[in-house]
Design a protein around this motif. Structure first.
Motif, PDB file in Angstrom:
ATOM      1  N   UNK A  63     -85.662 101.886  -8.618  1.00 41.83           N
ATOM      2  CA  UNK A  63     -85.806 100.424  -8.663  1.00 41.83           C
ATOM      3  C   UNK A  63     -84.443  99.761  -8.832  1.00 41.83           C
ATOM      4  N   UNK A  64     -83.679 100.236  -9.817  1.00 36.96           N
ATOM      5  CA  UNK A  64     -82.392  99.611 -10.097  1.00 36.96           C
ATOM      6  C   UNK A  64     -81.423  99.795  -8.933  1.00 36.96           C
ATOM      7  N   UNK A  65     -81.439 100.966  -8.321  1.00 40.80           N
ATOM      8  CA  UNK A  65     -80.553 101.244  -7.186  1.00 40.80           C
ATOM      9  C   UNK A  65     -80.823 100.272  -6.039  1.00 40.80           C
ATOM     10  N   UNK A  66     -82.106 100.046  -5.747  1.00 34.18           N
ATOM     11  CA  UNK A  66     -82.485  99.184  -4.622  1.00 34.18           C
ATOM     12  C   UNK A  66     -82.302  97.704  -4.961  1.00 34.18           C
ATOM     13  N   UNK A  67     -82.817  97.289  -6.104  1.00 28.41           N
ATOM     14  CA  UNK A  67     -82.808  95.861  -6.444  1.00 28.41           C
ATOM     15  C   UNK A  67     -81.409  95.326  -6.719  1.00 28.41           C
TER      16      UNK A  67
END
Length: 296
Positions: A63-67
């Motif tokens: 999630x953090x990588x993408x967002x």
């Protein structure tokens, strides 16, 4: 404190899992703990982390990588959020961090940043006008009683409205049409007085805009279409917990944004991110679909 605990395991395991995952195959045999009865090596430790926390930890990391590629959260905003929590806990804040396993504030700030990234994604495209905030603030000082007839589509809601206009009783139509069986059996009544934050936002807005005895046009929410009748309104007896508007404005703006958040925004972003889980044991455990969608 209960809101802090769920992220605790994630961040601690996340850091350890990442460290283990970056190790070479030969170093996986390195001993991480020893006892008189035996040893625990990195590979065993890593496998245990994967089996017990892997799905949650890896999902949060993805999630953090993408967002973080699409949204940004400034250090200043993270610090402001942290300062508010410090103010809330006072002198107990540092002990709360330690009790929940955080080595320092820096670790906890990363959890705050991750949460704010998801919040930004979910509220993408949502705007809140100053007059909406002011009205929301004024509504906080009042409460209402209401009845409703909940149906699955607008066509049925329009049919109900037409019958009401022709003189049929609201309570009778509620029993006949409403899919909310609990209130339907009581003529559509939703219980006692209610106020801001107790109903879904579109319902709440419509109810506050009605005069006593008035019936709304069909109101669409995630539950279906509501025909709402307000049966009473009054000022709250105790408004001491409501501060001054100028002091609450930013807080209320964020509250209104959050209440209009759409988790489908995040789902769509993740669908387009080409996420592929490489750990075989976790492939079937990790999904980026909202939990609610699985039950629909």
């Amino acid at each position: 404190m209960r809101k802090v605990i769920p992220v605790l395991v994630s961040i601690i395991a996340m850091l350890t899992l990442a460290a283990c995952n970056n190790s070479s195959a030969s170093s996986n045999s390195k001993v991480v703990a020893s006892t008189k009865n035996g040893e625990v090596n990195k590979e065993e430790f890593y496998n245990k982390l994967v089996s017990e926390h892997g799905d949650k930890v890896l999902k949060d990391m993805v999630y953090e990588e993408v967002l973080s590629e699409k949204f940004s959260v400034s250090d200043k905003k993270v610090q402001t959020k942290l300062d508010k929590m410090k103010e809330q806990y006072g002198d107990k804040f540092q002990s709360v961090l330690k009790q929940n396993g955080f080595a320092d504030e820096a670790q906890f700030k990363e959890v705050i940043r991750s949460s704010m990234l998801k919040q930004k994604a979910a509220t993408q495209g949502v705007s809140v006008k100053d007059e909406e905030i002011k009205q929301y603030y004024e509504n906080m000082k009042k409460e209402f009683k209401a009845s409703h007839i909940l149906v699955k589509d607008k066509k049925t809601a329009d049919e109900v409205l037409k019958k009401l206009e022709n003189g049929e009783e609201f309570a009778k139509l509620a029993k006949e049409y409403s899919t909310d069986k609990k209130s339907a059996n009581n003529g559509g009544k939703l219980g006692g007085y209610t106020s801001t934050g107790k109903m879904v936002l579109p319902f709440e807005k419509a109810a506050y805009n009605l005069k006593v005895g008035e019936v709304s046009d069909p109101v669409k929410t995630k539950h279906g279409y509501h025909v709402i009748k307000v049966t009473d309104k009054r000022d709250k007896e105790d408004t001491s917990s409501i501060g001054k508007f100028k002091d609450m404005k930013d807080q209320l703006r964020q509250e209104l944004l959050n209440r209009q958040a759409n988790p489908d925004n995040i789902t769509e972003i993740m669908k387009n991110a080409g996420v592929e889980i490489k750990i075989e044991e976790l492939k079937d455990q990790i999904s980026f679909e909202p939990k609610s969608s699985a039950s629909k």
